[in-house]
Design a protein around this motif. Structure first.
Motif, PDB file in Angstrom:
ATOM      1  N   THR A   1     -62.344-137.787  72.099  1.00 63.80           N
ATOM      2  CA  THR A   1     -62.337-136.616  72.224  1.00 63.80           C
ATOM      3  C   THR A   1     -61.635-135.777  72.864  1.00 63.80           C
ATOM      4  O   THR A   1     -61.554-134.945  72.584  1.00 63.80           O
ATOM      5  N   GLN A   2     -61.984-136.480  74.162  1.00 63.64           N
ATOM      6  CA  GLN A   2     -61.090-135.550  74.726  1.00 63.64           C
ATOM      7  C   GLN A   2     -60.054-134.929  75.211  1.00 63.64           C
ATOM      8  O   GLN A   2     -59.090-134.278  75.126  1.00 63.64           O
ATOM      9  N   MET A   3     -59.662-136.671  74.925  1.00 62.86           N
ATOM     10  CA  MET A   3     -57.970-136.955  74.746  1.00 62.86           C
ATOM     11  C   MET A   3     -57.223-136.451  73.610  1.00 62.86           C
ATOM     12  O   MET A   3     -56.321-135.448  73.613  1.00 62.86           O
ATOM     13  N   CYS A   4     -58.600-136.471  73.152  1.00 60.04           N
ATOM     14  CA  CYS A   4     -57.775-135.761  71.254  1.00 60.04           C
ATOM     15  C   CYS A   4     -57.279-134.553  71.359  1.00 60.04           C
ATOM     16  O   CYS A   4     -55.905-134.552  71.020  1.00 60.04           O
ATOM     17  N   PHE A   5     -58.441-133.656  71.883  1.00 56.84           N
ATOM     18  CA  PHE A   5     -58.212-132.478  72.276  1.00 56.84           C
ATOM     19  C   PHE A   5     -57.447-132.590  72.953  1.00 56.84           C
ATOM     20  O   PHE A   5     -56.407-130.850  72.505  1.00 56.84           O
ATOM     21  N   PHE A   6     -57.197-132.958  74.570  1.00 56.06           N
ATOM     22  CA  PHE A   6     -55.905-132.249  74.976  1.00 56.06           C
ATOM     23  C   PHE A   6     -54.826-132.141  74.525  1.00 56.06           C
ATOM     24  O   PHE A   6     -53.900-131.365  75.140  1.00 56.06           O
TER      25      PHE A   6
ATOM     26  N   MET B   1     -53.973-132.666  71.665  1.00 49.91           N
ATOM     27  CA  MET B   1     -53.403-131.452  71.330  1.00 49.91           C
ATOM     28  C   MET B   1     -53.060-130.558  71.456  1.00 49.91           C
ATOM     29  O   MET B   1     -52.085-129.352  70.988  1.00 49.91           O
ATOM     30  N   LEU B   2     -53.933-129.743  72.073  1.00 45.79           N
ATOM     31  CA  LEU B   2     -53.994-128.539  72.760  1.00 45.79           C
ATOM     32  C   LEU B   2     -52.210-128.537  73.941  1.00 45.79           C
ATOM     33  O   LEU B   2     -51.737-126.973  73.666  1.00 45.79           O
ATOM     34  N   ALA B   3     -52.325-129.673  74.210  1.00 45.11           N
ATOM     35  CA  ALA B   3     -50.883-129.698  75.485  1.00 45.11           C
ATOM     36  C   ALA B   3     -49.882-129.694  74.311  1.00 45.11           C
ATOM     37  O   ALA B   3     -48.737-128.753  74.709  1.00 45.11           O
ATOM     38  N   GLY B   4     -49.711-130.283  72.963  1.00 48.82           N
ATOM     39  CA  GLY B   4     -48.030-130.116  71.951  1.00 48.82           C
ATOM     40  C   GLY B   4     -48.464-128.760  71.541  1.00 48.82           C
ATOM     41  O   GLY B   4     -47.190-128.091  71.171  1.00 48.82           O
ATOM     42  N   THR B   5     -50.044-127.967  71.662  1.00 49.04           N
ATOM     43  CA  THR B   5     -49.103-126.682  70.704  1.00 49.04           C
ATOM     44  C   THR B   5     -48.830-125.461  71.982  1.00 49.04           C
ATOM     45  O   THR B   5     -47.859-124.977  71.521  1.00 49.04           O
TER      46      THR B   5
ATOM     47  N   ALA C   1     -48.018-122.405  62.618  1.00 48.34           N
ATOM     48  CA  ALA C   1     -47.698-124.011  63.065  1.00 48.34           C
ATOM     49  C   ALA C   1     -47.412-124.533  63.966  1.00 48.34           C
ATOM     50  O   ALA C   1     -47.741-125.746  64.202  1.00 48.34           O
ATOM     51  N   SER C   2     -47.748-123.348  65.145  1.00 52.58           N
ATOM     52  CA  SER C   2     -47.743-123.747  66.691  1.00 52.58           C
ATOM     53  C   SER C   2     -49.079-124.953  66.829  1.00 52.58           C
ATOM     54  O   SER C   2     -49.207-125.968  67.170  1.00 52.58           O
ATOM     55  N   TRP C   3     -50.228-124.083  66.516  1.00 49.31           N
ATOM     56  CA  TRP C   3     -51.210-125.281  66.518  1.00 49.31           C
ATOM     57  C   TRP C   3     -51.883-126.300  65.589  1.00 49.31           C
ATOM     58  O   TRP C   3     -52.304-127.196  66.049  1.00 49.31           O
TER      59      TRP C   3
ATOM     60  N   ALA D   1     -51.056-131.830  65.449  1.00 49.41           N
ATOM     61  CA  ALA D   1     -52.664-132.063  65.146  1.00 49.41           C
ATOM     62  C   ALA D   1     -53.140-133.751  64.758  1.00 49.41           C
ATOM     63  O   ALA D   1     -53.467-134.543  65.377  1.00 49.41           O
ATOM     64  N   PRO D   2     -52.490-133.866  62.878  1.00 50.03           N
ATOM     65  CA  PRO D   2     -52.675-134.743  62.723  1.00 50.03           C
ATOM     66  C   PRO D   2     -51.922-136.059  63.203  1.00 50.03           C
ATOM     67  O   PRO D   2     -51.525-137.774  63.836  1.00 50.03           O
TER      68      PRO D   2
END
Length: 303
Positions: free
Chosen positions: A91-96, A98-102, A139-141, A145-146
């Motif tokens: 979960t931590q990796m996934c959110f990290f 996604m937010l880094a990509g954003t 769009a950035s956010w 994500a997927p």
């Protein structure tokens, strides 16, 4: 494998109270600095422009981004345990991710905003209207994500049959791949492809925008106009170099156990130090933000 152990800074236990104090102060600075920027861009009428709208969204993103890793790291330093379940780690990796990509895409959007403002100033209100600004932010956010959810799933589908000790202070891809068994060539290739997609492509867009911006600035007849135009871009350029430089070295360099200490140091730059410097860079180098902060503090002291 049902849990991992984040080693963090376990190799220097004599400094754990000092590190806890330093990182706690940094976290409070990040929350306070970015929170003030969000507040003043909402309450000050002179900052109701697309540039400061993007800045407020970026500050909110930085708070979310750093809150994924830093509170957990503070708890691990405090307890000196570092145990984390596989689900929590994923979960931590996934959110990290996604937010880094954003953040990568939002930095490119902010560069595009400056490009339109300087290269097409007459069309700026039409091109960067409120609807377009909101669409670019949304769009950035959601764009990455997927992909990042799928990336996290394929990383945690690997067999981890050796040590469960992650030589890092949060669940990141490079240290986790070092614990995986069997052939991980496909996974390493996916990491490189995604790093190119989320780091290199936005960076090339930013580079292209700033090439056009600098070319147009140099054509301005007055030195005052050139200085003012450069000042609106310099803060963003500094943030881009800090974030992309450290992240690119971490994710695009060859896999090696030789530089694990350097990897952790570079990770500190793009996960903690860059979010701390961002409010300082934007407030200290931006006359409008400084003026708005002084006005806000004056109103606050008058209450």
């Amino acid at each position: 494998m049902i849990e991992f152990v984040l080693l963090g800074f376990a190799d220097i236990p004599q400094f754990h109270w000092f590190l806890f104090g330093v990182f706690l102060v940094i976290y409070l600075i990040i929350l306070l600095g970015n929170g003030i920027i969000i507040l003043i861009t909402k309450v000050d009428a002179t900052l109701q422009t697309p540039m400061y709208f993007f800045l407020s969204i970026f500050s909110f993103l930085e708070i979310c981004y750093v809150s994924v890793t830093l509170p957990r790291m503070l708890m691990d330093i405090w307890t000196q345990k570092g145990k984390i379940s596989v689900f929590t780690c994923a979960t931590q990796m996934c959110f990290f991710l996604m937010l880094a990509g954003t953040e990568c895409f939002l930095l490119a959007v902010m560069a595009y905003d400056r490009y339109v403002a300087i290269c097409n100033p007459l069309h700026y209100p039409l091109v960067m209207n409120p609807k377009v600004c909101v669409q670019l932010v949304v769009a950035s956010w959601i764009s990455g994500a997927p992909v990042q959810i799928g990336n996290t799933y394929q990383i945690f589908s690997l067999p981890f049959c050796g040590s469960n000790q992650i030589n890092h202070f949060f669940c990141d891809i490079p240290p986790l791949l070092k614990l995986a068994c069997g052939d991980i060539f496909y996974n390493e290739m996916m990491v490189y492809i995604l790093a190119v997609l989320f780091l290199t492509l936005p960076f090339m867009l930013i580079l292209g925008f700033y090439t056009r911006i600098i070319s147009n600035i140099l054509k301005l007849p007055s030195k005052t106009g050139q200085t003012k135009a450069f000042s609106t871009c310099s803060s963003h350029i500094i943030v881009v170099l800090l974030f992309y430089g450290s992240a690119a070295v971490t994710y695009l360099k060859p896999k090696s156990n030789q530089y694990e200490g350097i990897d952790k140091l570079l990770s500190l730059f793009y996960t903690i130090l860059t979010p701390m410097f961002n409010p300082m860079v934007y407030s200290l180098r931006n006359k409008d933000v400084r003026k708005a902060i002084r006005k806000f503090l004056h109103k606050l002291s008058a209450l």
